[in-house]
Scaffold this motif. Structure first.
Motif, PDB file in Angstrom:
ATOM      1  N   ASP A  88       0.830  -1.211   0.000  1.00  0.00           N
ATOM      2  CA  ASP A  88       0.000   0.000   0.000  1.00  0.00           C
ATOM      3  C   ASP A  88       0.861   1.257   0.000  1.00  0.00           C
ATOM      4  O   ASP A  88       0.425   2.311  -0.466  1.00  0.00           O
ATOM      5  CB  ASP A  88      -0.917   0.042   1.222  1.00  0.00           C
ATOM      6  N   PHE A  89       2.052   1.148   0.557  1.00  0.00           N
ATOM      7  CA  PHE A  89       2.948   2.304   0.665  1.00  0.00           C
ATOM      8  C   PHE A  89       3.999   2.331  -0.440  1.00  0.00           C
ATOM      9  O   PHE A  89       4.845   3.213  -0.457  1.00  0.00           O
ATOM     10  CB  PHE A  89       3.646   2.314   2.029  1.00  0.00           C
ATOM     11  N   GLY A  90       3.965   1.353  -1.331  1.00  0.00           N
ATOM     12  CA  GLY A  90       4.929   1.321  -2.428  1.00  0.00           C
ATOM     13  C   GLY A  90       6.268   0.716  -2.057  1.00  0.00           C
ATOM     14  O   GLY A  90       7.263   0.923  -2.748  1.00  0.00           O
ATOM     15  N   VAL A  91       6.307  -0.032  -0.958  1.00  0.00           N
ATOM     16  CA  VAL A  91       7.542  -0.693  -0.530  1.00  0.00           C
ATOM     17  C   VAL A  91       7.765  -1.916  -1.415  1.00  0.00           C
ATOM     18  O   VAL A  91       6.861  -2.744  -1.584  1.00  0.00           O
ATOM     19  CB  VAL A  91       7.454  -1.105   0.955  1.00  0.00           C
ATOM     20  N   SER A  92       8.945  -2.033  -1.978  1.00  0.00           N
ATOM     21  CA  SER A  92       9.263  -3.185  -2.822  1.00  0.00           C
ATOM     22  C   SER A  92       9.524  -4.420  -1.951  1.00  0.00           C
ATOM     23  O   SER A  92       9.738  -4.313  -0.738  1.00  0.00           O
ATOM     24  CB  SER A  92      10.504  -2.896  -3.669  1.00  0.00           C
ATOM     25  N   ASP A  93       9.532  -5.570  -2.580  1.00  0.00           N
ATOM     26  CA  ASP A  93       9.831  -6.814  -1.852  1.00  0.00           C
ATOM     27  C   ASP A  93      11.221  -6.765  -1.232  1.00  0.00           C
ATOM     28  O   ASP A  93      11.420  -7.209  -0.098  1.00  0.00           O
ATOM     29  CB  ASP A  93       9.698  -8.024  -2.774  1.00  0.00           C
ATOM     30  N   ASP A  94      12.200  -6.218  -1.975  1.00  0.00           N
ATOM     31  CA  ASP A  94      13.564  -6.107  -1.442  1.00  0.00           C
ATOM     32  C   ASP A  94      13.618  -5.152  -0.259  1.00  0.00           C
ATOM     33  O   ASP A  94      14.318  -5.410   0.729  1.00  0.00           O
ATOM     34  CB  ASP A  94      14.540  -5.649  -2.521  1.00  0.00           C
ATOM     35  N   GLU A  95      12.894  -4.043  -0.348  1.00  0.00           N
ATOM     36  CA  GLU A  95      12.856  -3.093   0.776  1.00  0.00           C
ATOM     37  C   GLU A  95      12.183  -3.731   1.987  1.00  0.00           C
ATOM     38  O   GLU A  95      12.606  -3.504   3.121  1.00  0.00           O
ATOM     39  CB  GLU A  95      12.122  -1.818   0.378  1.00  0.00           C
ATOM     40  N   LEU A  96      11.140  -4.517   1.749  1.00  0.00           N
ATOM     41  CA  LEU A  96      10.482  -5.207   2.861  1.00  0.00           C
ATOM     42  C   LEU A  96      11.460  -6.162   3.539  1.00  0.00           C
ATOM     43  O   LEU A  96      11.506  -6.229   4.772  1.00  0.00           O
ATOM     44  CB  LEU A  96       9.241  -5.962   2.401  1.00  0.00           C
TER      45      LEU A  96
END
Length: 106
Positions: A88-96
Motif C-alpha cells: 500500500d505504501f509502495g515498498v518493494s519486496d527487497d525493501e520489505l
C-alpha cells in the motif's frame, strides 16, 4: 506538502517517525492509527520505508496503550500489521526484506 501517492522527496530519515506518536494515542484501532501515521509521515518524508516505519510505530503505540499486551507480543502484532500493508505504501519486496531484517535485529 507530500502524500503517500505524491511524495515530494525520497527521504526516509527519522523525522517522519519522530512526530507520529500522537497518532497511536488517538485511535484504539492499531491499523487506523498506523494508516494515519503513514499519511502524516508522508507530508515531509517521501520514501516508502518511512511510511511503513511510521505505520508500525503508531500501531505499536496503539496496541500498547489500548490492548495492554506485553511488549514482545505487541511488537510482533504491529510488525505483522505493517507487513500486511507494505505494498500500500509502495515498498518493494527487497525493501520489505531489509525492513524485516532491521526489525528482527532490533
Amino acid at each position: 506538502m507530500g502524500t503517500i501517492e505524491r511524495p515530494i522527496n525520497n527521504s526516509k530519515g527519522c523525522g517522519g517517525v519522530m512526530r507520529i506518536a500522537p497518532c497511536g494515542l488517538i485511535n484504539r484501532v492499531p491499523d487506523a492509527s498506523g494508516l494515519l501515521a503513514a499519511r502524516c509521515s508522508a507530508i515531509t518524508h517521501g520514501h516508502p520505508l518511512s511510511h511503513l516505519a511510521s505505520y508500525m510505530c503508531a500501531a505499536l503505540i496503539s496496541i500498547l496503550t489500548y490492548q495492554k499486551m506485553a511488549l514482545e507480543e505487541a511488537v510482533q502484532e504491529a510488525f505483522n500489521l505493517a507487513k500486511e500493508h507494505y505494498k500500500d505504501f509502495g515498498v518493494s519486496d527487497d525493501e520489505l526484506k531489509a525492513f524485516v531484517n532491521m526489525i528482527e535485529k532490533a
